[in-house]
Design a protein around this motif. Structure first.
Motif, mmCIF file in Angstrom:
data_model
loop_
_atom_site.group_PDB
_atom_site.id
_atom_site.type_symbol
_atom_site.label_atom_id
_atom_site.label_comp_id
_atom_site.label_asym_id
_atom_site.label_seq_id
_atom_site.Cartn_x
_atom_site.Cartn_y
_atom_site.Cartn_z
ATOM 1 N N SER A 160 51.842 55.057 28.828
ATOM 2 C CA SER A 160 53.071 55.622 27.953
ATOM 3 C C SER A 160 52.859 55.159 26.344
ATOM 4 O O SER A 160 53.412 55.634 25.501
ATOM 5 C CB SER A 160 54.452 54.919 28.201
ATOM 6 O OG SER A 160 54.452 53.309 28.054
ATOM 7 N N ASP A 167 54.106 61.570 21.052
ATOM 8 C CA ASP A 167 55.408 61.712 20.830
ATOM 9 C C ASP A 167 55.785 61.739 19.490
ATOM 10 O O ASP A 167 56.740 62.470 18.742
ATOM 11 C CB ASP A 167 56.050 60.841 21.706
ATOM 12 C CG ASP A 167 57.783 61.578 21.650
ATOM 13 O OD1 ASP A 167 57.949 62.451 22.435
ATOM 14 O OD2 ASP A 167 58.416 60.696 21.462
ATOM 15 N N LEU A 168 55.330 60.480 18.610
ATOM 16 C CA LEU A 168 55.625 60.437 17.335
ATOM 17 C C LEU A 168 54.779 61.454 16.583
ATOM 18 O O LEU A 168 54.881 61.006 15.163
ATOM 19 C CB LEU A 168 55.482 58.949 16.820
ATOM 20 C CG LEU A 168 56.387 58.108 17.704
ATOM 21 C CD1 LEU A 168 56.105 56.651 17.545
ATOM 22 C CD2 LEU A 168 57.810 58.246 17.022
ATOM 23 N N ILE B 81 60.717 66.232 19.056
ATOM 24 C CA ILE B 81 61.490 65.813 19.804
ATOM 25 C C ILE B 81 60.849 64.321 19.925
ATOM 26 O O ILE B 81 59.702 64.194 20.019
ATOM 27 C CB ILE B 81 61.480 66.357 21.226
ATOM 28 C CG1 ILE B 81 61.926 67.820 21.257
ATOM 29 C CG2 ILE B 81 61.889 65.484 22.355
ATOM 30 C CD1 ILE B 81 61.587 68.444 22.253
ATOM 31 N N ASN B 82 61.882 63.177 20.143
ATOM 32 C CA ASN B 82 61.058 61.931 20.175
ATOM 33 C C ASN B 82 62.120 61.085 21.527
ATOM 34 O O ASN B 82 62.845 61.468 21.923
ATOM 35 C CB ASN B 82 61.356 61.181 19.115
ATOM 36 C CG ASN B 82 60.561 61.425 17.992
ATOM 37 O OD1 ASN B 82 60.824 61.851 16.776
ATOM 38 N ND2 ASN B 82 59.293 61.396 17.962
ATOM 39 N N THR B 83 60.825 60.328 21.995
ATOM 40 C CA THR B 83 61.264 59.322 23.423
ATOM 41 C C THR B 83 61.334 58.359 23.264
ATOM 42 O O THR B 83 60.457 57.489 22.385
ATOM 43 C CB THR B 83 60.087 60.044 24.304
ATOM 44 O OG1 THR B 83 60.120 61.298 24.402
ATOM 45 C CG2 THR B 83 60.602 59.693 25.784
ATOM 46 N N PHE B 85 60.809 55.080 25.753
ATOM 47 C CA PHE B 85 60.419 55.054 27.025
ATOM 48 C C PHE B 85 61.166 53.746 27.756
ATOM 49 O O PHE B 85 61.637 52.830 27.231
ATOM 50 C CB PHE B 85 59.094 54.843 26.861
ATOM 51 C CG PHE B 85 58.100 55.890 26.382
ATOM 52 C CD1 PHE B 85 57.366 56.790 27.274
ATOM 53 C CD2 PHE B 85 58.099 56.377 24.864
ATOM 54 C CE1 PHE B 85 56.933 57.922 26.775
ATOM 55 C CE2 PHE B 85 57.500 57.404 24.542
ATOM 56 C CZ PHE B 85 56.729 58.141 25.400
ATOM 57 N N ALA B 151 62.322 56.046 17.298
ATOM 58 C CA ALA B 151 62.662 57.708 17.736
ATOM 59 C C ALA B 151 63.583 57.944 16.494
ATOM 60 O O ALA B 151 63.299 59.296 16.147
ATOM 61 C CB ALA B 151 63.317 57.482 19.004
#
Lengths: 267, 369
Positions: A160, A167-168, B81-83, B85, B151
């Motif tokens: 992850s 993701d960033l 889009i940001n997550t 976790f 995020a």
């Protein structure tokens, strides 16, 4: 009762260490002997070290050894890190284990066999024996060590983390340089230092693939020792021992630092 | 439905190798600025949906649209889009500031802007002054906040949250529920929250998707889903419920436990086999004479706010009742409920049919007025 047995165990441990280290300290001790033999100690002197420093041939060999060690460790570290990342990228457990086994076999296989096979390979391929043949073979036997040091760190890293970086907005290259490599850095350093020490004190492989006037310290000490006992060798061996100890200390310092970091993370 | 959906799934399927599909032709729409929850047991495909929206995995078939444009093959780093976790996924080698600034550095934001944005994001999650802290020294709740700050600092169109509260203790979890909900309102960003905890889902969401076995079972507001579950799975998964086999005699009349009861449901076939749901808190313990049904108390647990009482009726149906009144085990009591408390579920009804039927008698009610 318990106390007695534990002190007995300690005594045994001390005894074993004494046996292991006695020859080395014996050798170191006589490197300061002015008598010129290892039979009895006459007086303290730095003569052998002084002689060593004036022996340009030997100094060149030392330089060769260090250059080979640094270069081979560097190349092996880069290749090994890429290899470890490659092994991790295989999703199937079986493939991964097979690759890892192939890697480990190279570590446990006898140096003599490695050396002989390198010799055959280089003669068949027409590579002149000398600096490059030694460098190549050192790189080859160092890579598996680096892989072995780096892979556990990589496996420990949660996937992850890389997802998060993607993701960033990070590109694959950014993920590698900003997340993966910094994370496994302790493993990389450990691998580098292991490769360095392996290369520095390798004798068997180097003995096979060296030639053309090129020599490293361990090979040189061997041939000096064969020609006859000179306390030069003692002085040289002492220096090598000290350098190795320094490397080991640095390695454990790095390893323990990464260890405590990991422990903090888990908390 | 005038608003354009920000995310749209059209018959999305996801399958690994030859296993049963993780997602089985899932279609839904997500509107801008709302708090959505994907709720379901583990393995229901909720995290897969999240990963598809984030771009960590690609759909086997079907289309995923962002603001009307297909984004199936857009990589994760090119999506706004940001997550957040489940394990926070904070970078252990960076401090709080650098973690939050990670996305901004990649975008090469100017230093002064970056400072201001990181500061703002940290103050949003109540972590002012934590810039130079190391991640390793922080508590779970603080890490959670850093992950959220990381995020929101990128000002994404959507924030995905993958069971972010599951590692926190109960008190902190409740507190974070309020904070997340509040944060979403203030920022106006679309939140998509994944959880298996129905309480979390009910407390925070504007809209819930209940998933099971790769399919959306039901979608709706927390009230809709709680009060009018579509099937046994939803009724059972969301809150405590008494689910009893019954027969729909005719509109507004249902038979169970050997008696006929007035209800508010209609649109089924006469004498259709159905299931009814009555929530434990909707039933009232009364005397034997006043009860709608007659039961014998079998067990009782003290839950703090109420007693949880298990009873059995003469037809061997088990009933769970919540009451602040204590009863005695073995005692015969009456349970009273009103027609509104009974919710009738058809067996194997699809969500479309369910909505249509509900809409139909909604109109009937309007006509009657």
């Amino acid at each position: 009762m318990e106390k007695k047995s534990s002190s007995l165990a300690n005594l045994f441990l001390l005894f074993i260490f004494f046996i292991l280290y006695a020859p080395i300290f014996y050798l170191i001790f006589y490197s300061f002997n002015s008598g010129g033999t290892m039979s009895h100690f006459e007086g303290f002197t730095f003569d052998w070290y002084r002689e060593l420093l004036h022996d340009t041939r030997l100094l060149i060999i030392v330089l060769n050894t260090v250059v080979i060690a640094l270069l081979s460790a560097l190349i092996a570290t880069i290749t090994g890190v890429l290899g470890a990342i490659g092994i991790r990228s295989y999703k199937r457990r079986q493939t991964r284990n097979t690759l890892l086994s192939l890697n480990n076999i190279l570590i446990v296989s006898p140096d003599v066999i490695m050396g002989a096979s390198f010799l055959i390979l280089f003669t068949m391929a027409g590579v002149r024996l000398g600096f490059y043949s030694v460098l190549l073979s050192h790189v080859a036997f160092s890579i598996p060590i680096v892989v072995l040091m780096v892979l556990p760190k990589l496996m420990e890293m949660s996937s992850s983390l890389e997802d998060a970086a993607r993701d960033l907005g990070a590109s694959h290259w950014n993920v590698l340089t900003k997340v993966t490599l910094p994370y496994i850095a302790p493993g990389i350093f450990a691998g580098f230092f292991m490769a360095l020490t392996y290369s520095l004190d390798d004798f068997a492989v180097t003995f096979f693939v060296t030639g053309n006037g090129f020599s490293t310290l361990s090979v040189e000490i061997y041939s000096l020792a064969r020609r006859g006992v000179s306390l030069n060798i003692n002085a040289l061996s002492t220096l090598m021992f000290v350098i190795t100890v320094i490397f080991v200390v640095v390695y454990y310092y790095l390893a323990s630092r990464s260890g405590t970091k990991g422990a903090n993370l888990r908390r | 439905m005038a608003k354009k959906p920000i995310i749209q799934f059209n018959h999305v399927m996801k399958q690994f190798d030859d296993d049963a599909p993780v997602l089985d032709h899932v279609s839904f729409e997500i509107e801008k600025g709302k708090f959505y929850t994907l709720l379901g047991p583990s393995g229901c495909g909720k995290t897969t949906i999240l990963r598809l929206i984030a771009g960590f995995t690609e759909a086997t078939s079907g289309d995923i649209l962002f603001e009307g444009k297909k984004i199936n093959h857009v990589p994760a780093n090119k999506r706004p889009i940001n997550t957040v976790f489940q394990d926070y996924a904070l970078f252990p080698h960076l401090n709080v500031y650098e973690n939050v600034a990670f996305g901004l550095r990649i975008k090469k934001v100017k230093k002064a802007d970056m400072d201001a944005k990181v500061k703002e994001a940290l103050s949003f999650v109540n972590l002012k002054g934590y810039e130079n802290r190391e991640i390793a020294g922080m508590s779970g709740g603080q890490k959670q906040r850093v992950a959220i700050a990381r995020a929101i600092v990128n000002e994404p169109a959507i924030i995905l949250l993958d069971e972010p509260l599951s590692a926190l203790d109960l008190k902190l979890r409740y507190q974070m529920q309020y904070e997340l909900r509040e944060l979403q309102r203030r920022l106006g960003i679309t939140f998509i929250f994944v959880t298996h905890d129905q309480e979390e889902a009910l407390a925070m969401s504007d809209e819930i998707f209940v998933l099971n076995k790769g399919k959306i079972q039901q979608s709706g507001t927390p009230n809709d889903i709680y009060d009018e579950p579509i099937n046994r799975f939803v009724a059972d998964f969301i809150g405590e419920s008494n689910i009893i086999r019954a027969t729909m005699i005719k509109d507004f009349l249902v038979e169970f436990a050997g008696k006929q009861f007035e209800c508010v449901d209609q649109g089924m076939d006469p004498n259709e086999a159905v299931e009814i749901v009555i929530r434990p808190e909707d039933m009232e313990i009364t005397s034997v004479e006043q009860g709608s049904i007659l039961v014998t108390v079998q067990a009782q647990l003290f839950r703090g706010v109420h007693y949880e009482i298990t009873c059995m009726d003469d037809a061997q149906n088990t009933w769970l009742v919540q009451s602040t009144k204590k009863v005695n085990i073995g005692e015969k009591i009456g349970l009273r409920f009103t027609p509104e408390d009974i919710h009738v579920m058809r067996l194997n009804e699809s969500e479309e049919d369910f909505d249509r039927r509900l809409d139909a008698y909604g109109e009937d009610e309007n006509n009657a007025k």
